[in-house]
Design an enzyme around this catalytic site. Structure first.
Site, PDB file in Angstrom:
ATOM      1  N   CYS A 135       0.857  -1.347  -0.161  1.00 40.54           N
ATOM      2  CA  CYS A 135       0.251   0.041   0.005  1.00 40.54           C
ATOM      3  C   CYS A 135       0.894   1.267  -0.020  1.00 40.54           C
ATOM      4  CB  CYS A 135      -0.961   0.051   0.858  1.00 40.54           C
ATOM      5  SG  CYS A 135      -0.118  -0.332   2.759  1.00 40.54           S
ATOM      6  N   CYS A 136       0.137   2.219  -0.648  1.00 41.92           N
ATOM      7  CA  CYS A 136       0.551   3.845  -0.211  1.00 41.92           C
ATOM      8  C   CYS A 136       1.704   3.646  -1.747  1.00 41.92           C
ATOM      9  CB  CYS A 136       1.089   4.048   0.699  1.00 41.92           C
ATOM     10  SG  CYS A 136       2.235   5.454   0.988  1.00 41.92           S
ATOM     11  N   ILE A 137       3.454   4.010  -1.774  1.00 38.65           N
ATOM     12  CA  ILE A 137       4.498   3.296  -1.945  1.00 38.65           C
ATOM     13  C   ILE A 137       4.620   2.690  -1.885  1.00 38.65           C
ATOM     14  CG2 ILE A 137       6.507   4.604  -0.068  1.00 38.65           C
ATOM     15  CD1 ILE A 137       5.972   5.639  -4.158  1.00 38.65           C
ATOM     16  N   THR A 197      -3.256  -1.150  -2.710  1.00 40.57           N
ATOM     17  CA  THR A 197      -4.263   0.247  -2.196  1.00 40.57           C
ATOM     18  C   THR A 197      -3.504   1.579  -2.321  1.00 40.57           C
ATOM     19  OG1 THR A 197      -6.281   0.499  -1.212  1.00 40.57           O
ATOM     20  CG2 THR A 197      -4.541   0.183   0.080  1.00 40.57           C
TER      21      THR A 197
END
Length: 224
Positions: A135-137, A197
């Site tokens: 998720c995220c980066i 995500t």
């Protein structure tokens, strides 16, 4: 017996380590799904330490494993000791530590180097056909290691809501397929068993980030 899921952290704090809210959300949702989290981090120095009030680097030195232990409440292992055979899935939360301590993405972008320990772990889960949640980066790690994979970091058009959208374009340059998704949505690459995500890549209310991570965790556990 619940699924055993490795959670790999990169320090403690959004600007130089793992994003604390994302990491906590992963652990809460794993617990809710009846899974057992096993937390790992590499025993290396952080790239640097950032004053989270000022947003500026300091002269301090900190260790990624020691800092990650704050989030894990001390129950953490050296990433070098991770054995994929006894685990069912892998999840890596976001935070700038992923781009600074697990890789050199923060300074080199698509030309980055992934830490050998991190790359070996990702490749081991992938080879064993065990699911990986990012998720995220952190999807940039898969973009670099698994060319042609399908991922999301949210949207690919920069705006106030999506301030880091250029990351999606860079991932496309690495040969990946980026799929635009809202913060509460996930994308599943069925072939590679990758579940992604956007989390804090989106300027969204924290409960929406929490919900998106929940869907990611639920799908990872289902695939395990």
């Amino acid at each position: 017996m619940g699924k055993r899921v490795a959670v790999v952290l990169a320090g403690c704090g959004v600007y130089d380590g793992s994003e604390i809210h994302e990491s906590s959300a992963v652990l809460v949702h794993l617990s809710r799904e009846g899974a057992q989290a096993e937390v790992y981090a590499p025993d290396v120095d952080q790239m640097h330490v950032v004053d989270h009030m000022k947003g500026q680097p300091t002269q301090e030195k900190r260790n990624v494993l020691v800092e990650s232990a704050r989030i894990a409440r001390g129950n953490i292992k050296d990433l070098a000791k991770l054995d994929v055979k006894g685990l069912d899935a892998l999840i890596i939360p976001g935070g700038f530590g992923v781009a600074k301590n697990l890789s050199t993405w923060a300074t080199q972008g698509k030309n980055c180097i992934i830490s050998k320990e991190v790359e070996d772990v990702l490749k081991a889960f992938h080879a064993a056909k065990k699911p990986i949640g990012l998720c995220c980066i952190s999807p940039v790690l898969a973009a670099k290691i698994f060319p042609g994979c399908e991922l999301t970091v949210g949207h690919d058009t920069e705006c106030e809501k999506w301030p880091y959208a250029k990351t999606a374009e860079t991932m496309k340059e690495l040969g990946c397929k980026h799929v635009n998704k809202h913060v509460t949505e996930i994308h599943v690459d069925v072939k590679n068993k990758l579940v992604t995500t956007s989390a804090f890549m989106c300027n969204a209310p924290i409960h929406e980030i929490y919900d998106g991570i929940g869907k990611m965790v639920k799908e990872v556990v289902r695939l395990a």
